[in-house]
Scaffold this active site. Structure first.
Site: not given
Ligand code: 13P
Length: 250
Positions: A11, A96, A98, A168, A235-236
């Site tokens: 999330w 991750h 990010e 990813e 994710g989204g």
């Protein structure tokens, strides 16, 4: 070797506490049994205790999105792996893209976090991107996912069953442009080869490897039909219960 499919939602920094708990309440009675498909959601630490309570007696696994590598200490603002485990959290995403890009996390740091999660009996969901490297072993040259070599340093073979790895590619995250099944399979295959290189073939065959990056209800089943892709990290499209359940059911 039969590996159980995995659908994992990430999330990120979205939702509020009431929406997080509502989501769990909506999906928890619709989930397949864990031997058919493992379903996990990773959320902000503030939501985890309430989500765990809401998910009690259901197969839903609740994950953190990150943690630190010390259990206690003067590390203002960090989240302790011991506290997560004590709360009943099942595991944590680590590394991750990010975290690597925005917060400059290195493979050395991520390796410490992987070891700390394992020490606390949290299952690491280790993410890596498309960074490949050549490795010379004896007289042979292998192509490996170089991050994995550092991220898993000193992880004992018997702990590998607690780890899931997600491939990813950074360009596919949040772009609406998923890797096609051939590219995604290639990345996941290379991760499996890297595990074989570091450990052995049996360990590689047992490892669950996920693909992540712009997965949706249309492309998920095509991606998961590939031999080395055991599931998806989403994710989204994990944010709405209906869309997420479509992915679980696909
Ligand atoms: P999207 O599914 O939004 O591309 O995000 C992928 C991701 O970063 C999951 O960890």
């Amino acid at each position: 070797m039969k590996r159980v499919p995995i659908i994992a939602g990430n999330w990120k920094m979205n939702k509020t506490l009431d929406k997080a708990v509502e989501f769990v309440n909506v999906i928890k009675d619709q989930l397949p049994s864990p031997d058919q498909c493992r379903v996990m959601i990773a959320a902000q630490p503030l939501f985890l205790a309430d989500m765990i309570r809401a998910a009690a007696n259901s197969p839903l696994q609740i994950f953190a999105e990150n943690c630190y590598y010390h259990d206690f200490g003067a590390f203002t603002g960090e989240v302790s792996p011991l506290s997560l485990a004590d709360m009943g959290v099942d595991g944590t995403i680590l590394g991750h893209s990010e975290r690597r890009k925005i917060f400059h996390e290195s493979d050395e740091l991520i390796n410490k976090k992987v070891l700390a999660a394992l020490r606390n009996n949290l299952s690491p969901l280790l993410c890596c991107d498309e960074t490949m490297g050549r490795k010379v072993a004896g007289n042979e040259v292998h192509w490996v996912v170089s991050r994995i070599l550092t991220d898993l340093r000193d992880v004992p073979r018997e702990d590998l069953s607690k780890i899931t790895i997600a491939y990813e590619p950074s360009w596919a995250i949040g772009s609406g442009q998923s890797a096609d099944p051939v590219q995604a399979e290639e990345g996941c295959y290379l991760i499996r080869q890297t595990i074989a290189d570091m450990y052995d073939d049996e360990a590689a065959q047992q490892m669950s490897v996920l693909y992540g990056g712009s997965v949706n209800a249309e492309n998920a089943s095509k991606l998961m039909a590939s031999e080395d892709i055991d599931g998806c990290l989403i994710g989204g499209n994990s944010l709405k219960p209906e869309t997420f359940m479509q992915l679980v059911n696909s």
